[in-house]
Design an enzyme around this catalytic site. Structure first.
Site, PDB file in Angstrom:
ATOM      1  N   GLY A  16     -54.321  32.212   3.433  1.00  0.00           N
ATOM      2  CA  GLY A  16     -53.194  32.056   4.050  1.00  0.00           C
ATOM      3  C   GLY A  16     -53.280  31.238   5.376  1.00  0.00           C
ATOM      4  CE  LYS A 190     -71.196  46.570   5.005  1.00  0.00           C
ATOM      5  NZ  LYS A 190     -72.256  47.334   6.492  1.00  0.00           N
ATOM      6  CB  CYS A 382     -39.677  12.271  -7.746  1.00  0.00           C
ATOM      7  SG  CYS A 382     -40.656  10.728  -7.784  1.00  0.00           S
ATOM      8  CD  GLU A 406     -45.206   8.625 -15.003  1.00  0.00           C
ATOM      9  OE1 GLU A 406     -44.437   8.988 -15.197  1.00  0.00           O
ATOM     10  OE2 GLU A 406     -46.024   9.890 -15.239  1.00  0.00           O
ATOM     11  CG  HIS A 508     -41.033  13.612  -3.745  1.00  0.00           C
ATOM     12  ND1 HIS A 508     -41.317  15.051  -4.531  1.00  0.00           N
ATOM     13  CD2 HIS A 508     -41.215  11.988  -3.940  1.00  0.00           C
ATOM     14  CE1 HIS A 508     -41.787  13.974  -5.364  1.00  0.00           C
ATOM     15  NE2 HIS A 508     -42.017  12.800  -5.167  1.00  0.00           N
ATOM     16  CD  GLU A 510     -39.537  17.689  -2.814  1.00  0.00           C
ATOM     17  OE1 GLU A 510     -38.560  17.306  -3.068  1.00  0.00           O
ATOM     18  OE2 GLU A 510     -40.746  17.357  -3.683  1.00  0.00           O
TER      19      GLU A 510
HETATM   20  N1  GLN Z   1     -44.393  10.621 -12.847  1.00  0.00           N
HETATM   21  C1  GLN Z   1     -43.628   8.942 -11.953  1.00  0.00           C
HETATM   22  C2  GLN Z   1     -43.577   8.307 -11.141  1.00  0.00           C
HETATM   23  O1  GLN Z   1     -44.622   8.115 -10.682  1.00  0.00           O
HETATM   24  C3  GLN Z   1     -42.431  10.408 -10.568  1.00  0.00           C
HETATM   25  C4  GLN Z   1     -43.465  10.995  -9.797  1.00  0.00           C
HETATM   26  C5  GLN Z   1     -43.681  12.117  -9.303  1.00  0.00           C
HETATM   27  O2  GLN Z   1     -42.386  12.872  -9.793  1.00  0.00           O
HETATM   28  N2  GLN Z   1     -43.500  12.709  -7.558  1.00  0.00           N
HETATM   29  O3  GLN Z   1     -42.655   7.449 -10.913  1.00  0.00           O
END
Ligand code: GLN
Length: 545
Positions: A16, A190, A382, A406, A508, A510
Site C-alpha cells: 500500500g 527484523k 468498453c 477482435e 471508461h 470509472e
Molecule cells: N478490446 C476492446 C478494444 O480494444 C475493448 C478494450 C477495453 O475494454 N479497454 O476495443
C-alpha cells in the site's frame, strides 16, 4: 523553494505504498499546500499499456491518454487533480530520452553512463513535474522494493537531490511490513531493520518509517524500529489494515505525521482541515444495507486488475449510504456450464468491465443477455459495451453470426470492428484510441437524464468500435445509441428504454469517479441495483411470511 518527499518501499511489494503516498499528499493538501504526486516505475516498458493487468494491476488512463500505473489512479482519487502521462516515469522513458540525446550528439565526446547521465535525466523529469505543477511539495513514489537492481538509479537520484535541494527541502519516507508470526503471535521488526539497512547501504537514511501490518504495532516494536533504523521514535508510524483505504490519511494524522513532516521540512505548523474528509470516510464504512454486484470477467484473481471500477462502485455506494459487495464471476466458468448464469438472479446488478481477446467473451455475452431478459441492472464498460452490442445483434436483431472482429476476424457480421485509423497500425504500444474525448449526448435519453448535459468528456482506451454500418439495424431492433463522439461517427453509450437499467459505455467512466463525486453512470447503476435489492428483499420477506 520547492520541497520533495520521496517514498520508497521495503520487504516486498503490495504494502500500500501508493495509498501512503496519496495519503501524505492529501494531508498536505488539506493543510493548504499545493501538492502533486508522481510515480516512478523502474521497469523497461515505456508505459504500463503493454503489461498484463493480472500481474501488474489495472492500466490507468489519464486525460492526456497516458497508459499508467494504477497508483496514478489512487493519487487522482485522493487529491482530486488530473495528472498526466508525465507523472508516471518508467525506466523505458528515461533510457529512451538518454539514448535519443546521445544520438543527437548532446553528450558529444562523453562516455554516457548511469551516473550522471541517467540520474540527471531522472532528476530533470522529477523537477520538471514540480515546476510544471508549480507545487509547494511534490511527493515522489518509487515502485518496487529497495534492493531491486532496477530501482538503484532512482534511489541514487533521490540521494543526489537531498544534497542539491538541501536537508530541509527533502524528506525520505520508507514503507515496510511488520508481520506477526502466526504461532507465537509476535510482531516482527527484523524485515524492517533489514530493509532500512539496505537503504542506508545506498546512502539514504530514512526520516520516517511507516510499517504496514494487519493490526496496530506494539509500543516496544516501535521503539525497536526507531533504534535500529536510526529514526526518532515519533517518526515511526503504523499503517494497519483498514475498512477503507480513504481512512489512511486520518490514521497517519492521528499519530502525528504532520508534526514530524513540518519539523523536518521547516514548515509552519500544519493544521489540516480534515472534517469533510472525516465525514466522507465514515460513509465508506456503512455496513448496510448491502447491494450485491457481480462482476463478470477473466481477470478474476487479482483484485487490483479493476481497481478503478471497484472504487467507482464504492464512491457510488458512499453517496447512496449503502455498502456494495462486489463478487467476481469467471466468464470461462459460465462458458463451460451455462446453468451458472442462474446465480446472477441473486445479485442486484451486473457489471461487465473492459477486457481484451476472445477468451471468456461468450460467457460475458451470455451474462449480458441474461440480465436483459431478467430485468437485472446491467452496466457494460468498453469491452462490456462491445459485447452487449454483439449479444443484442445475435439475440434480438436476428444477426445470428454477428461477432466482434477482435473475437472472430472472419465473422460474417462484424458489428464491432477495428477503428479505421487502427488498420495500418503495426505497433501495439500506446497506439489505441486513448484519453479524453468529447461525447455528445442525445436529449430525451436516459444518458441525458443521468448526466444532465449534452456534452461530456470521458477517457478511452480501445481499438475497436461499433461498426456504423450496423447501427440502423440495431436501432430498428430497439437498441438506443444515446451518445456519440467525433461528430456522430462513434457510438459511445447504449441503453434499453424498457429495462430497469441497461446501459453500457464505450468510454471508461470509472477513471472519472472521485470519492466525493461518483461518476453519474455508476451512481445511477448502483441506485437501480439498490432499488432491486429492496424490492427483491421485500419479495423474499413476503413469501416467507
Ligand atoms: N478490446 C476492446 C478494444 O480494444 C475493448 C478494450 C477495453 O475494454 N479497454 O476495443
Amino acid at each position: 523553494m520547492r520541497k520533495y518527499i520521496f517514498v520508497t518501499g521495503g520487504v516486498m511489494s503490495g504494502l500500500g505504498k501508493g495509498a501512503v503516498t496519496a495519503s501524505i499528499a492529501k494531508l498536505l493538501q488539506m493543510s493548504g499546500l499545493k501538492v502533486s504526486s508522481m510515480k516512478i516505475d523502474p521497469y523497461l516498458n515505456v508505459d504500463a499499456g503493454t503489461m498484463n493487468p493480472l500481474v501488474h494491476g489495472e492500466v490507468y488512463v489519464t486525460e492526456d491518454g497516458g497508459e499508467c500505473d494504477m497508483d496514478i489512479g489512487t493519487y487522482e482519487r485522493f487529491l482530486g487533480i488530473n495528472l498526466t502521462r508525465y507523472h508516471n516515469v518508467t525506466t523505458g522513458q528515461v533510457f529512451k530520452a538518454v539514448i535519443e540525446a546521445e544520438r543527437r550528439g548532446d553528450y558529444l565526446g562523453e562516455c554516457v553512463q548511469i551516473i550522471p547521465h541517467v540520474t540527471d535525466e531522472i532528476k530533470v523529469q522529477i523537477r520538471g513535474i514540480a515546476n510544471k505543477d508549480d507545487v509547494d511539495i511534490l511527493v515522489v513514489e518509487c515502485g518496487g522494493t529497495v534492493g531491486d537492481i532496477e530501482g538503484l538509479s532512482y534511489l541514487e537520484a533521490f540521494r543526489q537531490m537531498r544534497l542539491e535541494e538541501g536537508r530541509g527541502n527533502t524528506l525520505f519516507v520508507h514503507v515496510t511490513w511488520g508481520p506477526v508470526l502466526p504461532v507465537v503471535g509476535e510482531f516482527k521488526t527484523k524485515p524492517t531493520q533489514h530493509s532500512v539497512q539496505e537503504l542506508r547501504r545506498i546512502g539514504i537514511q530514512p526520516d520516517i518509517v511507516i510499517v504496514r501490518s494487519k493490526s496496530g504495532m506494539p509500543r516496544d516494536a516501535k521503539r525497536k524500529i526507531a533504534l535500529y533504523a536510526n529514526v526518532e521514535p515519533r517518526a515511526v508510524f503504523s499503517n494497519p489494515d483498514l475498512e477503507t483505504v480513504y481512512g489512511v490519511p486520518l490514521v497517519l494524522e492521528q499519530q502525528g505525521i504532520l508534526e514530524v513532516i513540518s519539523d523536518y521540512l521547516d514548515l509552519d505548523k500544519l493544521k489540516p482541515s480534515s472534517s469533510s474528509w472525516r465525514s466522507l470516510v465514515s460513509r465508506f464504512k456503512v455496513r448496510e444495507p448491502v447491494v450485491r454486484i457481480a462482476m463478470i470477467g477473466k481477470y478474476t484473481k487479482l483484485a487490483d486488475s479493476y481497481v478503478s471500477v471497484n472504487h467507482a462502485l464504492y464512491h457510488a455506494a458512499a453517496a447512496l449510504n449503502v455498502k456494495v459487495d462486489i463478487n467476481w464471476i469467471d466468464s470461462e466458468g459460465i462458458e463451460r456450464d451455462m446453468s451458472k448464469l442462474n446465480v446472477l438472479k441473486d445479485y442486484d446488478g451486473v457489471v461487465i468491465p473492459g477486457g481484451f481477446g476472445p477468451r471468456g467473451s461468450e460467457g460475458k455475452m451470455a451474462a449480458a443477455d441474461y440480465t436483459r431478459r431478467n430485468s437485472i441492472p446491467f452496466l457494460g464498460l468498453c469491452f462490456g459495451f462491445q459485447l452487449a452490442v454483439v449479444s443484442y445483434a445475435r439475440d434480438v436483431a436476428g444477426l445470428r453470426d454477428a461477432s466482434s472482429a477482435e473475437i472472430d476476424p472472419q465473422t460474417k457480421h462484424p458489428v464491432i470492428t477495428l477503428l479505421p485509423e487502427q488498420r495500418e497500425m503495426s505497433e501495439l504500444g500506446g497506439t489505441m484510441r486513448l484519453g479524453s474525448h468529447e461525447i455528445a449526448i442525445k436529449p430525451d435519453t436516459m444518458a441525458f437524464r443521468i448526466y444532465g448535459s449534452t456534452r461530456i468528456f470521458r477517457r478511452h482506451r480501445h481499438r475497436y468500435e461499433v461498426n456504423p454500418m450496423y447501427i440502423p439495424i440495431l436501432e430498428k431492433a430497439g437498441l438506443v445509441f444515446s451518445a456519440y463522439s467525433d461528430n456522430g461517427l462513434r457510438a459511445e453509450i447504449l441503453e434499453l428504454p424498457d429495462h430497469p437499467f441497461y446501459m453500457a459505455t464505450q468510454y471508461h467512466p470509472e477513471f472519472s469517479s472521485r470519492p466525493w463525486a461518483p461518476e453519474p453512470v455508476f451512481l445511477s447503476f448502483l441506485n437501480a441495483s439498490y432499488i432491486r435489492s429492496k424490492t427483491e428483499r421485500s419479495a423474499i420477506r413476503a413469501t416467507s411470511t
